[in-house]
Design an enzyme around this catalytic site. Structure first.
Site, PDB file in Angstrom:
ATOM      1  N   LYS A 180       0.231  12.504  -1.188  1.00  0.00           N
ATOM      2  CA  LYS A 180       0.549  12.825  -2.794  1.00  0.00           C
ATOM      3  C   LYS A 180      -0.600  12.554  -3.451  1.00  0.00           C
ATOM      4  O   LYS A 180      -0.239  13.049  -4.413  1.00  0.00           O
ATOM      5  CB  LYS A 180       2.077  11.423  -2.951  1.00  0.00           C
ATOM      6  CG  LYS A 180       2.966  10.843  -2.057  1.00  0.00           C
ATOM      7  CD  LYS A 180       3.722   9.809  -2.926  1.00  0.00           C
ATOM      8  CE  LYS A 180       3.180   8.470  -2.720  1.00  0.00           C
ATOM      9  NZ  LYS A 180       2.869   7.582  -1.718  1.00  0.00           N
ATOM     10  N   ARG A 210      10.120   4.903  -7.378  1.00  0.00           N
ATOM     11  CA  ARG A 210       9.911   3.988  -6.498  1.00  0.00           C
ATOM     12  C   ARG A 210      10.976   3.486  -5.866  1.00  0.00           C
ATOM     13  O   ARG A 210      11.303   2.599  -4.262  1.00  0.00           O
ATOM     14  CB  ARG A 210       8.624   3.443  -5.894  1.00  0.00           C
ATOM     15  CG  ARG A 210       7.083   3.952  -5.042  1.00  0.00           C
ATOM     16  CD  ARG A 210       6.100   3.298  -5.535  1.00  0.00           C
ATOM     17  NE  ARG A 210       5.174   3.185  -4.107  1.00  0.00           N
ATOM     18  CZ  ARG A 210       4.638   4.024  -4.205  1.00  0.00           C
ATOM     19  NH1 ARG A 210       4.033   4.524  -5.441  1.00  0.00           N
ATOM     20  NH2 ARG A 210       3.387   3.715  -3.763  1.00  0.00           N
ATOM     21  N   ARG A 241      -8.857   5.484   5.341  1.00  0.00           N
ATOM     22  CA  ARG A 241      -9.095   5.423   4.172  1.00  0.00           C
ATOM     23  C   ARG A 241      -9.808   3.727   3.575  1.00  0.00           C
ATOM     24  O   ARG A 241     -10.831   3.255   3.345  1.00  0.00           O
ATOM     25  CB  ARG A 241      -7.751   5.242   2.920  1.00  0.00           C
ATOM     26  CG  ARG A 241      -7.886   6.227   2.011  1.00  0.00           C
ATOM     27  CD  ARG A 241      -7.218   5.427   0.875  1.00  0.00           C
ATOM     28  NE  ARG A 241      -5.724   5.244   0.946  1.00  0.00           N
ATOM     29  CZ  ARG A 241      -4.688   5.295   0.370  1.00  0.00           C
ATOM     30  NH1 ARG A 241      -4.922   6.671  -0.458  1.00  0.00           N
ATOM     31  NH2 ARG A 241      -3.997   4.080   0.296  1.00  0.00           N
ATOM     32  N   ARG A 259      -9.788  -0.238   0.017  1.00  0.00           N
ATOM     33  CA  ARG A 259      -9.406  -0.348  -0.580  1.00  0.00           C
ATOM     34  C   ARG A 259      -8.492  -1.913   0.127  1.00  0.00           C
ATOM     35  O   ARG A 259      -8.113  -1.721   1.364  1.00  0.00           O
ATOM     36  CB  ARG A 259      -8.302   1.107  -0.911  1.00  0.00           C
ATOM     37  CG  ARG A 259      -7.416   0.895  -2.078  1.00  0.00           C
ATOM     38  CD  ARG A 259      -6.884   1.472  -2.104  1.00  0.00           C
ATOM     39  NE  ARG A 259      -5.512   2.226  -2.204  1.00  0.00           N
ATOM     40  CZ  ARG A 259      -3.870   3.266  -2.428  1.00  0.00           C
ATOM     41  NH1 ARG A 259      -4.969   4.250  -3.108  1.00  0.00           N
ATOM     42  NH2 ARG A 259      -2.877   2.340  -1.950  1.00  0.00           N
ATOM     43  N   ARG A 279       3.799  -2.234   3.404  1.00  0.00           N
ATOM     44  CA  ARG A 279       4.444  -1.424   2.720  1.00  0.00           C
ATOM     45  C   ARG A 279       5.726  -0.339   3.205  1.00  0.00           C
ATOM     46  O   ARG A 279       6.202   0.333   2.351  1.00  0.00           O
ATOM     47  CB  ARG A 279       3.075  -0.093   2.297  1.00  0.00           C
ATOM     48  CG  ARG A 279       1.987  -1.663   1.041  1.00  0.00           C
ATOM     49  CD  ARG A 279       1.032  -0.919   1.748  1.00  0.00           C
ATOM     50  NE  ARG A 279       0.293   0.578   0.731  1.00  0.00           N
ATOM     51  CZ  ARG A 279      -0.635   1.822   0.673  1.00  0.00           C
ATOM     52  NH1 ARG A 279      -1.639   0.795   1.563  1.00  0.00           N
ATOM     53  NH2 ARG A 279      -0.724   1.937   0.256  1.00  0.00           N
TER      54      ARG A 279
HETATM   55  P1  B4P Z   1      -2.198   9.648  -0.118  1.00  0.00           P
HETATM   56  O1  B4P Z   1      -0.462   9.174   0.461  1.00  0.00           O
HETATM   57  O2  B4P Z   1      -2.153  10.691  -0.981  1.00  0.00           O
HETATM   58  O3  B4P Z   1      -2.439   7.598  -0.456  1.00  0.00           O
HETATM   59  P2  B4P Z   1      -1.578   7.510  -1.407  1.00  0.00           P
HETATM   60  O4  B4P Z   1      -1.283   8.329  -3.222  1.00  0.00           O
HETATM   61  O5  B4P Z   1      -2.392   5.957  -2.337  1.00  0.00           O
HETATM   62  O6  B4P Z   1      -0.473   6.793  -1.384  1.00  0.00           O
HETATM   63  P3  B4P Z   1       0.303   5.029  -1.114  1.00  0.00           P
HETATM   64  O7  B4P Z   1       1.818   5.112  -1.595  1.00  0.00           O
HETATM   65  O8  B4P Z   1      -0.241   4.376  -0.041  1.00  0.00           O
HETATM   66  O9  B4P Z   1      -0.520   4.478  -3.084  1.00  0.00           O
HETATM   67  P4  B4P Z   1       0.264   4.104  -4.418  1.00  0.00           P
HETATM   68  O10 B4P Z   1      -1.359   4.385  -5.262  1.00  0.00           O
HETATM   69  O11 B4P Z   1       0.958   5.207  -5.136  1.00  0.00           O
HETATM   70  O12 B4P Z   1      -3.155   9.738   0.927  1.00  0.00           O
HETATM   71  C1  B4P Z   1      -3.478   8.632   1.790  1.00  0.00           C
HETATM   72  C2  B4P Z   1      -4.658   9.080   2.601  1.00  0.00           C
HETATM   73  O13 B4P Z   1      -4.407  10.309   3.666  1.00  0.00           O
HETATM   74  C3  B4P Z   1      -6.314   9.406   2.057  1.00  0.00           C
HETATM   75  O14 B4P Z   1      -6.761   9.168   2.830  1.00  0.00           O
HETATM   76  C4  B4P Z   1      -6.593  11.180   2.782  1.00  0.00           C
HETATM   77  O15 B4P Z   1      -7.860  10.805   1.911  1.00  0.00           O
HETATM   78  C5  B4P Z   1      -5.356  11.148   3.532  1.00  0.00           C
HETATM   79  N1  B4P Z   1      -4.679  12.726   3.826  1.00  0.00           N
HETATM   80  C6  B4P Z   1      -4.082  13.371   2.548  1.00  0.00           C
HETATM   81  N2  B4P Z   1      -3.584  13.655   3.017  1.00  0.00           N
HETATM   82  C7  B4P Z   1      -4.325  14.140   4.579  1.00  0.00           C
HETATM   83  C8  B4P Z   1      -4.033  15.121   5.342  1.00  0.00           C
HETATM   84  N3  B4P Z   1      -2.677  16.274   5.681  1.00  0.00           N
HETATM   85  N4  B4P Z   1      -4.430  15.191   7.092  1.00  0.00           N
HETATM   86  C9  B4P Z   1      -5.249  13.907   6.630  1.00  0.00           C
HETATM   87  N5  B4P Z   1      -5.453  13.074   6.231  1.00  0.00           N
HETATM   88  C10 B4P Z   1      -4.320  13.307   5.170  1.00  0.00           C
HETATM   89  O16 B4P Z   1       0.420   2.461  -4.258  1.00  0.00           O
HETATM   90  C11 B4P Z   1      -0.231   1.828  -4.342  1.00  0.00           C
HETATM   91  C12 B4P Z   1       0.570   0.086  -4.086  1.00  0.00           C
HETATM   92  O17 B4P Z   1       0.604   0.351  -5.740  1.00  0.00           O
HETATM   93  C13 B4P Z   1       2.173   0.569  -3.889  1.00  0.00           C
HETATM   94  O18 B4P Z   1       2.081  -0.162  -2.613  1.00  0.00           O
HETATM   95  C14 B4P Z   1       2.265  -0.507  -4.917  1.00  0.00           C
HETATM   96  O19 B4P Z   1       2.376  -1.911  -4.678  1.00  0.00           O
HETATM   97  C15 B4P Z   1       2.149  -0.450  -6.970  1.00  0.00           C
HETATM   98  N6  B4P Z   1       2.876   0.933  -7.116  1.00  0.00           N
HETATM   99  C16 B4P Z   1       2.653   2.147  -7.500  1.00  0.00           C
HETATM  100  N7  B4P Z   1       3.420   2.739  -8.046  1.00  0.00           N
HETATM  101  C17 B4P Z   1       4.651   1.521  -8.111  1.00  0.00           C
HETATM  102  C18 B4P Z   1       5.658   2.035  -8.208  1.00  0.00           C
HETATM  103  N8  B4P Z   1       6.887   2.961  -9.074  1.00  0.00           N
HETATM  104  N9  B4P Z   1       6.674   0.974  -8.419  1.00  0.00           N
HETATM  105  C19 B4P Z   1       6.308  -0.526  -8.436  1.00  0.00           C
HETATM  106  N10 B4P Z   1       4.913  -0.429  -7.493  1.00  0.00           N
HETATM  107  C20 B4P Z   1       4.404   0.414  -7.595  1.00  0.00           C
END
Ligand code: B4P
Length: 190
Positions: free
Chosen positions: A14, A89, A128, A134, A145
């Site tokens: 995402k 979410r 990552r 992280r 998660r």
């Molecule tokens: P991403 O999927 O981009 O990871 P993310 O955005 O960090 O998603 P996530 O859901 O984990 O975290 P968020 O910050 O929203 O990519 C992951 C990795 O994959 C990267 O290293 C990337 O380089 C790699 N990658 C991407 N595309 C690729 C491809 N095609 N091939 C290979 N590798 C690839 O949330 C973090 C925490 O915040 C949650 O757990 C929760 O505690 C809290 N939170 C956030 N939003 C919330 C909400 N709305 N409500 C409640 N809690 C919330």
């Protein structure tokens, strides 16, 4: 206005795809994960509270996330639209977002849902974790998660499916290939 919910399990890409979408479409990126991490690094009251949930891989309570989103939306005066990354979410957050956008005379155009299998999610997040340190990219937290995603977040799909806004997109392949699929979906919107 083009308002996109970019949806998917943790590690589905995402954040990665959002970066490319803001460049192409001139949208405002609203990532609740990024805003929460910023609050943690600034040690605000929200950040101190959120840290406890995030380190365990739990969701931050709806009320806190919702207040944060309202503040962020109200900062923008004449936006072209938003990419909601990692929000909503829960079904509660989805209902709230609908009300909030209706009050502002707009609505969600589409939910783009990245599809990635569990093994690949774990592989990406562990990688990552090694690269960035992280704290929520550690195996036991990653597993929680994913469990929380399946229990509390996946049901949000039906909310948008019922409104005919759900578009699944294969999230496997190179970043460019996935981006091309997303651009294809957006191009089909009326
Ligand atoms: P991403 O999927 O981009 O990871 P993310 O955005 O960090 O998603 P996530 O859901 O984990 O975290 P968020 O910050 O929203 O990519 C992951 C990795 O994959 C990267 O290293 C990337 O380089 C790699 N990658 C991407 N595309 C690729 C491809 N095609 N091939 C290979 N590798 C690839 O949330 C973090 C925490 O915040 C949650 O757990 C929760 O505690 C809290 N939170 C956030 N939003 C919330 C909400 N709305 N409500 C409640 N809690 C919330």
């Amino acid at each position: 206005m083009l308002n996109i919910v970019l949806f998917g399990p943790p590690g589905s890409g995402k954040g990665t795809q959002s970066e490319k979408m803001i460049d192409k479409y001139g949208l405002i990126h609203l990532s609740t994960g990024d805003i929460l991490r910023e609050a943690i690094s600034e040690r605000t009251p929200l950040g101190i509270k959120a840290k406890e949930y995030m380190e365990k891989g739990e969701l931050v309570p709806d009320e806190d996330v919702i207040n944060m989103v309202v503040k962020r939306l109200d900062r923008e005066k004449n936006p072209n639209g938003f990419i909601f990354d990692g929000f909503p979410r829960t079904c509660g957050q989805a209902r709230f977002l609908r009300t909030l956008l209706t009050e502002r005379d707009t609505r969600i155009s589409v939910m783009i849902a990245l599809q990635v299998n569990r093994d690949e999610l774990i592989r990406r997040l562990l990688k990552r974790g090694q690269q960035t340190g992280r704290s929520d990219d550690e195996l036991s937290v990653i597993m929680n998660r994913i469990e929380v995603y399946e229990r509390d977040t996946a049901p949000v799909i039906d909310f948008y499916r019922n409104m005919r806004k759900y578009r699944p997109v294969d999230g496997l392949g190179s970043i460019e290939e996935i981006f091309d699929r997303i651009v294809g979906v957006i191009g089909e919107l009326k």
